[in-house]
Design a protein around this motif. Structure first.
Motif, PDB file in Angstrom:
ATOM      1  N   SER A 181       0.851  -1.193   0.000  1.00 45.65           N
ATOM      2  CA  SER A 181       0.000   0.000   0.000  1.00 45.65           C
ATOM      3  C   SER A 181       0.883   1.239   0.000  1.00 45.65           C
ATOM      4  O   SER A 181       1.864   1.313   0.755  1.00 45.65           O
ATOM      5  N   ILE A 225      -0.672   2.886 -13.184  1.00 41.96           N
ATOM      6  CA  ILE A 225      -0.327   1.741 -12.357  1.00 41.96           C
ATOM      7  C   ILE A 225      -1.196   0.550 -12.725  1.00 41.96           C
ATOM      8  O   ILE A 225      -2.423   0.660 -12.836  1.00 41.96           O
ATOM      9  N   ASN A 227      -2.090  -3.217 -11.207  1.00 39.05           N
ATOM     10  CA  ASN A 227      -1.962  -3.885  -9.912  1.00 39.05           C
ATOM     11  C   ASN A 227      -2.345  -5.357  -9.986  1.00 39.05           C
ATOM     12  O   ASN A 227      -3.197  -5.772 -10.778  1.00 39.05           O
ATOM     13  N   ASP A 228      -1.707  -6.135  -9.111  1.00 34.45           N
ATOM     14  CA  ASP A 228      -2.071  -7.531  -8.872  1.00 34.45           C
ATOM     15  C   ASP A 228      -2.616  -7.594  -7.454  1.00 34.45           C
ATOM     16  O   ASP A 228      -1.859  -7.558  -6.479  1.00 34.45           O
ATOM     17  N   VAL A 232      -6.436   0.387  -6.982  1.00 32.97           N
ATOM     18  CA  VAL A 232      -5.723   1.606  -7.372  1.00 32.97           C
ATOM     19  C   VAL A 232      -6.755   2.680  -7.626  1.00 32.97           C
ATOM     20  O   VAL A 232      -7.722   2.460  -8.383  1.00 32.97           O
ATOM     21  N   VAL A 241      -2.581   3.237  -3.868  1.00 35.08           N
ATOM     22  CA  VAL A 241      -2.606   1.780  -3.994  1.00 35.08           C
ATOM     23  C   VAL A 241      -2.859   1.202  -2.613  1.00 35.08           C
ATOM     24  O   VAL A 241      -2.198   1.578  -1.635  1.00 35.08           O
ATOM     25  N   ALA A 244      -2.371  -4.353  -2.350  1.00 34.36           N
ATOM     26  CA  ALA A 244      -1.882  -5.104  -3.506  1.00 34.36           C
ATOM     27  C   ALA A 244      -0.776  -6.067  -3.087  1.00 34.36           C
ATOM     28  O   ALA A 244      -0.164  -5.930  -2.030  1.00 34.36           O
ATOM     29  N   SER A 246       1.457  -7.063  -5.806  1.00 34.64           N
ATOM     30  CA  SER A 246       2.477  -6.495  -6.685  1.00 34.64           C
ATOM     31  C   SER A 246       1.830  -5.434  -7.560  1.00 34.64           C
ATOM     32  O   SER A 246       0.622  -5.504  -7.842  1.00 34.64           O
ATOM     33  N   VAL A 247       2.618  -4.446  -7.953  1.00 33.08           N
ATOM     34  CA  VAL A 247       2.138  -3.432  -8.898  1.00 33.08           C
ATOM     35  C   VAL A 247       3.280  -3.096  -9.858  1.00 33.08           C
ATOM     36  O   VAL A 247       4.460  -3.264  -9.532  1.00 33.08           O
TER      37      VAL A 247
END
Length: 809
Positions: A181, A225, A227-228, A232, A241, A244, A246-247
């Motif tokens: 985050s 961005i 995101n995974d 966002v 964010v 998440a 990963s981003v």
């Protein structure tokens, strides 16, 4: 012959890069200042990565963000004042000439500044307390990594400036699901606004007015961005964010710059298009593509000098401890770092590397971050051909072409001359007039020196089509000298007037006629243009005109201290330690002074360099490494390397390398990095003096080692291995065919070797025919002490590889 092949096979297996850890810059703490941050670039975009866990800063540059706009800084009053300036110089009233130039040759514009966009900031709440911190820049793949732990979670950041997607990509991961985050926002010293649109955060900025020239550059930076996990959201001035795993952050930037005369581009469309295309490419493919592009250039040259325990230390500590003499592989890291920086700041289609390369965090960089062409810009490109990065030279060629256009009006309006001129400085707007003041700016040789890079590229590549395209630039510079040179009333030689031996002054030695560097540059531009004219079958009458002028140039002179004179008069002060060693241009980068062809001049040049001393500014130290290499003194060159690899620390004035390995003038100037890299190559291989000289100047400290991929003139790619500071094996690939003349300190064996006789028949190895030097009647000229050499000829075929080994005695 079997033994030769066996040796070469061993060589092939032995030539490898030092361990991966040794080709990284790494640290156990974040950057606290800009010269500790790590540089990434793809020529167009640059970013400095600080690696701060709680507040990451990604300082951004785009190569065309400059102050001011299209303008000219020619002063037409100069033409009327020129005869009076020359009269004053010839009468020895140099200070009056300097004052007149300051009144009549200058305009209010001394060049526009290279400027930063600002920074993208990433804020991570609670990440102030971290452990297991590590950050690095891997120069084998051009990726910066930051890694640390907070609350049992490992956070990793990878940053690269993609060569293939033309954006900056930041990949952040947490090894615990949902732990990532942060917020992202911009800061910028430009006049700017920030807005959100279509899921992007957009900074719109404007280049600054400078010296009365309104800011014409508009720049847009777009950040988006992917995101995974988590979410966002984009607000008016920031991105958020939350949760998440990963981003991936994509940063695109572009300006309205089209060329030095045209700023009608659409920065929004360009930035949008770059980002749109980049988003189509999955992160791991983008990373793979980027690495493949970069390594295609970087991997061409490998250097191995051995390793030691000291190589495991943090990079700044390696620099701090280098002079203890137990970290030989730091010299390799610094060499490859220069190649990394050149690849990252100069690619085809872009602007050439300026005083800052492409990295600058200010609106007013030191010396405006411009192109200083009385050595610094040229030094940036000294490694380009010899370290097998020929395509990085292209942006400089394009700038020289543009200066040859812009500088025609300067030549005509200020001097009434044909051809073109650039003085000692230019910028993205290709200004060509006198700047800064007489004893800096009244130097008419900048264009002619830059033009030598076109000729050198031809010598390395044998590309006649390139030479044909470059001929008008060479001829235009030669045309200027044909008109500008004036007969000296005392010596009757044709000389430049007014001029200066760079940056000497103010005072009686500031504005002069026919200083040695000017004469050497005039010789090069006239003689090499003549050679190009004959090679291309151009007008033979013009070639004769050039030859006639060459005959009227002053010879080099050996003065009362057995030194190479810097001026027409024997006025050198052996206690002068000025940072510029301009009269040694004829030794390096030119090839007018040879130990074998002009031994008295060679020794005089050495004496001049000794008088100047071993300490200097960072870029000057870079030049001195090359000069001592040309003087065939590897141990002294290594002493100069030791003077460069001294850490900049508060309270100490001798530091010449910052913690991130940027060169320190101080402050930062990138030319010293490039000068260092060229100097290492020059210690290992020389090809300017009629032959391919193998290991001409290696120091005792480099007892064993190997190098592969260096380039010699004539299109010869050279691999070597040595032991006991002596050549063991060499493997040379001929790209063009033709005669290969080898020069070695040890006798060689190998297929096709014949004892060399006479001049090298390969036309790319033709040596200059200079005048016999004049020698002071107060001295007996000294001769150098030289190693015995062995010279061989081999007739080569294009595409074939030839192998040689030391002949046991």
């Amino acid at each position: 012959m079997k033994r030769v092949i066996a040796s070469v096979l061993l060589f092939v297996f032995a030539v490898c890069l030092s361990t991966a850890e040794e080709l990284k810059l790494w640290y156990a703490q974040p950057a606290g200042q800009w010269v500790e941050a790590l540089p990434l670039g793809n020529s167009r975009l640059g970013v400095m990565v600080y690696g701060n866990p709680a507040n990451e800063e990604l300082q951004l540059n785009e190569e065309t963000v400059w102050g001011g706009g299209p303008h000219r800084n020619d002063q037409p009053n100069a033409l009327k004042a020129l005869p009076e300036v020359r009269r004053l110089v010839f009468e020895g009233r140099n200070k009056e000439a300097e004052d007149l130039i300051n009144r009549e040759f200058m305009t209010p514009q001394s060049g526009m500044p290279y400027q930063t966009i600002g920074s993208l900031m990433l804020h991570f709440d609670g990440h102030e307390n971290y452990t297991d911190y590590y950050r690095d820049l891997n120069i084998e793949n051009a990726i910066a990594t930051t890694r640390y732990k907070v609350g049992g979670v490992t956070y990793t950041r990878e940053v690269f400036t993609s060569f293939t997607d033309n954006v900056i990509i930041v990949h952040l991961t947490a090894d615990k699901e949902g732990s990532l985050s942060f917020t992202a926002d911009y800061k910028s010293p430009l006049e700017h606004t920030v807005k959100q649109k279509d899921g992007k955060l957009i900074l719109s900025g404007k280049g600054r007015e400078h010296e009365g020239i309104p800011g014409a550059i508009r720049v847009e930076t777009h950040t988006q961005i992917k995101n995974d996990g988590g979410t966002v959201s984009v607000e008016t001035d920031k991105m958020i964010v939350a949760g998440a795993t990963s981003v991936t952050i994509y940063i695109s930037a572009a300006t309205n710059f089209v060329n030095y005369k045209d700023v009608s581009g659409n920065e929004n469309k360009k930035a949008t298009a770059y980002l749109k295309e980049a988003l189509k490419n999955p992160y791991h493919k983008a990373k793979t593509d980027h690495i493949a592009y970069y390594q295609n250039q970087y991997n061409r040259v490998a250097l191995d000098l051995g390793t030691s325990e000291a190589a495991k230390e943090q990079t700044h500590m390696r620099v701090k401890n280098f002079n203890k003499g137990n970290d030989v592989s730091l010299a390799v890291l610094m060499f490859q770092y220069g190649r990394y920086l050149l690849i990252s700041s100069s690619q085809p289609g872009g602007q050439p590397a300026n005083l800052q390369g492409i990295w600058n965090d200010k609106l007013l960089a030191p010396w405006d971050g411009k192109y200083t062409v009385n050595i610094n810009t040229e030094m940036n490109y000294w490694p380009a051909e010899v370290t097998n990065l020929s395509e990085t030279h292209e942006p400089l060629f394009q700038m020289v072409k543009e200066l040859s256009e812009s500088g025609r009006k300067t030549a005509k309006d200020m001097y009434g001359c044909n051809g073109w001129i650039t003085h000692h400085n230019t910028d993205i707007w290709r200004s060509c007039g006198v700047v800064d003041g007489a004893y800096w700016g009244m130097w008419p040789n900048g264009g002619a020196w830059l033009a030598q890079h076109l000729w050198e590229h031809y010598l390395y590549t044998g590309d006649k089509e390139f030479l044909k395209g470059a001929y008008s630039v060479l001829k235009g510079s030669a045309d200027f000298f044909l008109d500008f040179l004036v007969e000296h009333p005392t010596y009757k030689w044709m000389v430049t007037c007014p001029s200066n031996s760079p940056e000497h002054g103010p005072g009686p030695s500031s504005i002069v006629a026919g200083c040695t560097m000017d004469n050497q540059i005039a010789f090069d531009i006239l003689s090499r243009t003549r050679a190009a004219c004959l090679i291309l079958g151009e007008d033979p009458a013009y070639a004769r005109k050039l030859e006639d002028m060459i005959k009227r140039l002053p010879p080099m002179q050996i003065g009362q201290y057995n030194q190479l004179q810097e001026w027409l008069e024997d006025a050198d002060d052996p206690k002068n330690d000025h940072r510029h060693v301009s009269h040694l241009y004829g030794l390096y980068p030119s090839n007018q002074i040879s130990p074998y062809g002009q031994p008295e001049l060679f020794q005089a040049a050495k004496n001049s360099l000794v008088y100047r001393g071993d300490q200097a500014t960072g870029w000057s130290i870079g030049w001195k490494i090359n000069l001592w290499a040309r003087l065939l003194d590897g141990n002294h060159a290594f002493k100069i390397i030791n003077n460069m690899l001294v850490l900049v620390e508060d309270g100490k004035g001798d530091g010449r390398t910052y913690p991130n390995l940027f060169d320190a003038h101080p402050p930062f100037q990138i030319d010293g990095n490039f000068g260092y890299t060229a100097g290492i190559a020059e210690m290992l291989l020389q090809s300017h003096d009629g032959a391919v000289h193998l290991l001409p100047a290696i120091p005792d400290e480099w007892r064993t080692g190997s190098v592969s991929g260096l380039m010699a003139r004539g299109g010869f790619e050279v691999n070597m291995k040595w032991d006991g500071v002596q050549l063991e094996t060499a493997e040379i690939t001929s790209r063009l065919g033709g005669n290969l003349r080898l020069r070695s300190y040890v006798p060689l064996k190998g297929e096709g070797l014949k004892e060399a006789k006479g001049e090298n028949p390969n036309p790319l190895y033709a040596r200059p025919e200079i005048k016999t030097p004049l020698i002071s009647d107060k001295i007996n000229p000294q001769l150098p002490v030289l190693y015995t050499i062995y010279e061989y000829d081999v007739q080569t075929e294009a595409g074939k590889t030839y192998r040689f080994a030391r002949l046991a005695r």
